[in-house]
Scaffold this active site. Structure first.
Site, mmCIF file in Angstrom:
data_model
loop_
_atom_site.group_PDB
_atom_site.id
_atom_site.type_symbol
_atom_site.label_atom_id
_atom_site.label_comp_id
_atom_site.label_asym_id
_atom_site.label_seq_id
_atom_site.Cartn_x
_atom_site.Cartn_y
_atom_site.Cartn_z
ATOM 1 N N LYS A 157 -31.719 32.490 45.780
ATOM 2 C CA LYS A 157 -31.726 33.602 46.737
ATOM 3 C C LYS A 157 -30.331 34.209 46.802
ATOM 4 O O LYS A 157 -29.333 33.508 47.027
ATOM 5 C CB LYS A 157 -32.120 33.137 48.143
ATOM 6 C CG LYS A 157 -32.191 34.301 49.151
ATOM 7 C CD LYS A 157 -32.236 33.816 50.582
ATOM 8 C CE LYS A 157 -30.844 33.565 51.104
ATOM 9 N NZ LYS A 157 -30.459 34.339 52.286
ATOM 10 N N ASP B 128 -32.703 39.101 48.727
ATOM 11 C CA ASP B 128 -33.071 39.152 50.140
ATOM 12 C C ASP B 128 -32.184 40.160 50.868
ATOM 13 O O ASP B 128 -31.251 39.798 51.580
ATOM 14 C CB ASP B 128 -32.915 37.759 50.752
ATOM 15 C CG ASP B 128 -33.417 37.691 52.181
ATOM 16 O OD1 ASP B 128 -34.264 38.519 52.560
ATOM 17 O OD2 ASP B 128 -32.959 36.800 52.924
ATOM 18 N N LYS C 54 -33.580 42.693 52.866
ATOM 19 C CA LYS C 54 -34.248 43.092 54.114
ATOM 20 C C LYS C 54 -34.179 44.606 54.344
ATOM 21 O O LYS C 54 -33.760 45.089 55.394
ATOM 22 C CB LYS C 54 -33.653 42.352 55.301
ATOM 23 C CG LYS C 54 -33.737 40.822 55.192
ATOM 24 C CD LYS C 54 -33.108 40.154 56.399
ATOM 25 C CE LYS C 54 -33.222 38.649 56.344
ATOM 26 N NZ LYS C 54 -32.374 38.035 55.292
ATOM 27 N N ASP D 29 -35.337 51.342 56.255
ATOM 28 C CA ASP D 29 -34.764 52.683 56.308
ATOM 29 C C ASP D 29 -35.912 53.674 56.160
ATOM 30 O O ASP D 29 -37.082 53.296 56.182
ATOM 31 C CB ASP D 29 -33.717 52.847 55.191
ATOM 32 C CG ASP D 29 -32.584 53.792 55.583
ATOM 33 O OD1 ASP D 29 -32.896 54.902 56.073
ATOM 34 O OD2 ASP D 29 -31.417 53.442 55.392
ATOM 35 N N THR E 258 -36.184 33.662 61.449
ATOM 36 C CA THR E 258 -36.336 32.285 61.929
ATOM 37 C C THR E 258 -35.202 31.860 62.851
ATOM 38 O O THR E 258 -35.242 30.767 63.408
ATOM 39 C CB THR E 258 -36.447 31.304 60.744
ATOM 40 O OG1 THR E 258 -35.393 31.561 59.804
ATOM 41 C CG2 THR E 258 -37.786 31.445 60.054
ATOM 42 N N ARG F 244 -28.053 25.452 53.452
ATOM 43 C CA ARG F 244 -27.103 24.448 53.926
ATOM 44 C C ARG F 244 -27.595 23.010 53.759
ATOM 45 O O ARG F 244 -26.780 22.130 53.468
ATOM 46 C CB ARG F 244 -26.732 24.756 55.380
ATOM 47 C CG ARG F 244 -25.774 25.938 55.485
ATOM 48 C CD ARG F 244 -25.637 26.502 56.884
ATOM 49 N NE ARG F 244 -26.830 27.211 57.313
ATOM 50 C CZ ARG F 244 -26.875 28.015 58.369
ATOM 51 N NH1 ARG F 244 -25.787 28.210 59.092
ATOM 52 N NH2 ARG F 244 -27.989 28.628 58.689
#
Length: 232
Positions: free
Chosen positions: A30, A57, A59, A62, A121, A207
């Site tokens: 990603k 990613d 997002k 517009d 999330t 992480r």
């Protein structure tokens, strides 16, 4: 079969290359806002040319014509997945699909799957029941617009699949190992096994992999919990 995606949320290309070198070849990558803003499309092309499947990613949210152009450009990079915000509406989502198809055709590549962000999330909409209801409503809107699936937590994946059908894709961030304690800025989390059991098609971990002493071993642990047997 579900796919594990490693979030390469680092500041520059050198750190990205170092992170990727610690992963088994069976995972996807990603690339999000921080790394893409720092390094642009060149790094995406580099990693894709090495055979890594890429989830871009960004997002996008517009006006439809702008999102169409952005998705066209993203598709030409050879990415497998890209994201837009469901809140952008049906016209924007349809423009995203059109742009992705156009860009892929220009590059002679398969079109990437377009997934809609339902609710990050890191947030909630009241109780988990209220959150699930909102996520499902947005997933139904996304399906009606013709995109391929949504981004939701593993806690809502089963409800989304029930409402939208088994072929409607669910990508789930916020994946953590059991007993790890720290959720960082994520609020709606689940384990790899729980996400797969709920029907998740793509699981994103960052992480929990790169904060481990051995990121490759952590990735292999996640794949094992997903019941995927691979060689490193």
């Amino acid at each position: 079969m579900s796919v594990l995606i490693a979030a390469i949320d680092v500041a520059d290309a050198a750190a990205a290359r170092n992170a990727v070198a610690q992963l088994p070849q069976s995972v996807w990558l990603k690339i999000g806002l921080e790394l893409f803003t720092a390094e642009g499309p060149a790094l995406v092309r580099e990693l894709a040319a090495q055979g890594w499947p890429i989830f871009l990613d960004m997002k996008f949210h517009d006006i439809p014509n702008t999102v169409r152009g952005a998705c066209r450009s993203a598709a030409k990079l050879g990415v497998r997945l890209l994201t837009i915000h469901v809140e952008g509406g049906v016209e924007m989502a349809q423009a995203a699909m059109q742009g992705a198809a156009e860009g892929a055709a220009l590059a002679g590549l398969p079109a990437p799957r377009v997934l809609g962000i339902t609710l990050l999330t890191s947030g909630q909409a009241g109780t988990q029941e209220e959150t699930e209801a909102l996520v499902v409503a947005r997933a139904l809107q996304a399906k009606a617009s013709g995109i391929d699936g949504v981004v939701c937590s593993g806690l809502e994946a089963a409800a989304v699949k029930a409402a939208c059908g088994p072929d409607f894709l669910c990508l789930c961030p916020g994946i953590r190992f059991a007993g790890s304690g720290a959720t960082q800025d994520q609020k709606r989390v689940c384990t790899p096994g729980e996400a797969v059991a709920a029907g998740a098609d793509y699981l994103v971990m960052g992480r929990p992999l790169f904060g481990a002493e051995n990121p490759q071993a952590a990735a292999m642990r996640a794949l094992a919990e997903m019941q995927i047997s691979v060689l490193p």
